[in-house]
Scaffold this motif. Sequence first.
Motif, PDB file in Angstrom:
ATOM      1  N   ILE A  11      67.191-119.302 111.644  1.00 16.31           N
ATOM      2  CA  ILE A  11      65.990-119.964 111.120  1.00 16.31           C
ATOM      3  C   ILE A  11      66.018-119.959 109.589  1.00 16.31           C
ATOM      4  N   LYS A  12      66.338-118.815 109.006  1.00 18.23           N
ATOM      5  CA  LYS A  12      66.372-118.714 107.545  1.00 18.23           C
ATOM      6  C   LYS A  12      67.496-119.552 106.954  1.00 18.23           C
ATOM      7  N   LYS A  13      68.626-119.621 107.649  1.00 19.83           N
ATOM      8  CA  LYS A  13      69.769-120.392 107.164  1.00 19.83           C
ATOM      9  C   LYS A  13      69.464-121.892 107.182  1.00 19.83           C
ATOM     10  N   LEU A  14      68.842-122.370 108.262  1.00 22.97           N
ATOM     11  CA  LEU A  14      68.601-123.809 108.412  1.00 22.97           C
ATOM     12  C   LEU A  14      67.336-124.282 107.698  1.00 22.97           C
ATOM     13  N   GLY A  15      66.268-123.505 107.787  1.00 30.39           N
ATOM     14  CA  GLY A  15      65.008-123.914 107.184  1.00 30.39           C
ATOM     15  C   GLY A  15      64.212-124.884 108.033  1.00 30.39           C
ATOM     16  N   LYS A  16      64.891-125.857 108.630  1.00 31.97           N
ATOM     17  CA  LYS A  16      64.244-126.806 109.549  1.00 31.97           C
ATOM     18  C   LYS A  16      65.316-127.408 110.437  1.00 31.97           C
ATOM     19  N   GLY A  17      64.866-128.154 111.457  1.00 29.28           N
ATOM     20  CA  GLY A  17      65.799-128.779 112.387  1.00 29.28           C
ATOM     21  C   GLY A  17      65.574-128.290 113.799  1.00 29.28           C
ATOM     22  N   GLU A  18      66.666-128.231 114.581  1.00 31.07           N
ATOM     23  CA  GLU A  18      66.588-127.785 115.968  1.00 31.07           C
ATOM     24  C   GLU A  18      67.580-126.661 116.207  1.00 31.07           C
ATOM     25  N   ILE A  19      67.138-125.686 116.968  1.00 29.44           N
ATOM     26  CA  ILE A  19      67.989-124.561 117.343  1.00 29.44           C
ATOM     27  C   ILE A  19      67.835-124.338 118.842  1.00 29.44           C
ATOM     28  N   GLU A  20      68.949-124.088 119.521  1.00 30.41           N
ATOM     29  CA  GLU A  20      68.917-123.690 120.924  1.00 30.41           C
ATOM     30  C   GLU A  20      69.419-122.259 121.002  1.00 30.41           C
ATOM     31  N   MET A  75      72.155-132.855 116.075  1.00 37.33           N
ATOM     32  CA  MET A  75      72.565-131.900 117.102  1.00 37.33           C
ATOM     33  C   MET A  75      72.019-130.509 116.762  1.00 37.33           C
ATOM     34  N   ALA A  76      71.578-129.829 117.766  1.00 38.97           N
ATOM     35  CA  ALA A  76      70.954-128.519 117.581  1.00 38.97           C
ATOM     36  C   ALA A  76      72.006-127.446 117.305  1.00 38.97           C
ATOM     37  N   GLU A  77      71.637-126.514 116.464  1.00 37.92           N
ATOM     38  CA  GLU A  77      72.448-125.317 116.224  1.00 37.92           C
ATOM     39  C   GLU A  77      72.301-124.425 117.463  1.00 37.92           C
ATOM     40  N   ILE A  78      73.398-123.811 117.911  1.00 34.23           N
ATOM     41  CA  ILE A  78      73.372-122.958 119.098  1.00 34.23           C
ATOM     42  C   ILE A  78      73.472-121.494 118.674  1.00 34.23           C
ATOM     43  N   VAL A  79      72.570-120.668 119.214  1.00 40.79           N
ATOM     44  CA  VAL A  79      72.639-119.222 119.039  1.00 40.79           C
ATOM     45  C   VAL A  79      72.862-118.631 120.424  1.00 40.79           C
ATOM     46  N   ASP A  80      74.045-118.088 120.657  1.00 47.64           N
ATOM     47  CA  ASP A  80      74.359-117.504 121.963  1.00 47.64           C
ATOM     48  C   ASP A  80      74.108-116.001 121.898  1.00 47.64           C
ATOM     49  N   ALA A  81      72.967-115.590 122.436  1.00 42.93           N
ATOM     50  CA  ALA A  81      72.582-114.176 122.405  1.00 42.93           C
ATOM     51  C   ALA A  81      72.658-113.557 123.797  1.00 42.93           C
ATOM     52  N   ARG A  82      73.393-114.207 124.698  1.00 43.94           N
ATOM     53  CA  ARG A  82      73.536-113.656 126.047  1.00 43.94           C
ATOM     54  C   ARG A  82      74.341-112.360 125.979  1.00 43.94           C
ATOM     55  N   GLY A  83      73.918-111.390 126.765  1.00 48.39           N
ATOM     56  CA  GLY A  83      74.604-110.115 126.804  1.00 48.39           C
ATOM     57  C   GLY A  83      74.157-109.141 125.725  1.00 48.39           C
ATOM     58  N   LEU A  84      73.275-109.585 124.857  1.00 50.73           N
ATOM     59  CA  LEU A  84      72.776-108.719 123.789  1.00 50.73           C
ATOM     60  C   LEU A  84      71.393-108.200 124.156  1.00 50.73           C
ATOM     61  N   GLU A 114      68.588-107.639 119.012  1.00 48.34           N
ATOM     62  CA  GLU A 114      69.657-108.512 118.520  1.00 48.34           C
ATOM     63  C   GLU A 114      69.390-110.009 118.700  1.00 48.34           C
ATOM     64  N   PRO A 115      68.917-110.482 119.869  1.00 46.70           N
ATOM     65  CA  PRO A 115      68.636-111.924 119.977  1.00 46.70           C
ATOM     66  C   PRO A 115      67.604-112.410 118.961  1.00 46.70           C
ATOM     67  N   VAL A 116      66.586-111.602 118.701  1.00 48.22           N
ATOM     68  CA  VAL A 116      65.562-111.966 117.716  1.00 48.22           C
ATOM     69  C   VAL A 116      66.175-112.007 116.318  1.00 48.22           C
ATOM     70  N   LEU A 117      66.980-111.014 115.976  1.00 49.13           N
ATOM     71  CA  LEU A 117      67.596-110.974 114.647  1.00 49.13           C
ATOM     72  C   LEU A 117      68.523-112.152 114.426  1.00 49.13           C
ATOM     73  N   LEU A 118      69.318-112.511 115.438  1.00 50.49           N
ATOM     74  CA  LEU A 118      70.204-113.678 115.326  1.00 50.49           C
ATOM     75  C   LEU A 118      69.398-114.963 115.160  1.00 50.49           C
ATOM     76  N   THR A 119      68.305-115.075 115.899  1.00 49.31           N
ATOM     77  CA  THR A 119      67.444-116.257 115.797  1.00 49.31           C
ATOM     78  C   THR A 119      66.827-116.351 114.406  1.00 49.31           C
ATOM     79  N   LEU A 120      66.289-115.250 113.903  1.00 55.57           N
ATOM     80  CA  LEU A 120      65.664-115.262 112.575  1.00 55.57           C
ATOM     81  C   LEU A 120      66.687-115.566 111.478  1.00 55.57           C
ATOM     82  N   GLU A 121      67.890-115.067 111.632  1.00 50.39           N
ATOM     83  CA  GLU A 121      68.958-115.356 110.672  1.00 50.39           C
ATOM     84  C   GLU A 121      69.259-116.852 110.632  1.00 50.39           C
TER      85      GLU A 121
END
Length: 72
Positions: A23-32, A1-10, A14-21
């Motif tokens: 990415i660094k935490k997971l290393g690989k896999g799927e993110i939405e 199951m994909a990790e969800i990053v909800d950056a709506r309203g930001l 901020e959406p880029v920073l949350l995404t990069l955070e």
Amino acid sequence: MAEIVDARGLSCPEPVLLTLETIKKLGKGEIEILVDTDTSRENVSRAATSMGWQIENVSEEGSGYRIRIKKD
């Protein structure tokens, strides 16, 4: 199951920073990532590909977008 990053309203970057955070935490896999502006969609997609992740899908969802990225 994909990790969800909800950056709506930001606003950028901020959406880029949350995404990069995540990415660094997971290393690989799927993110939405959920965003609600064209600028955030473009910037998040660019940041993900620069980190070696593939854009699997970008779909419109309500008044925003769902970006699915993947790295094996």
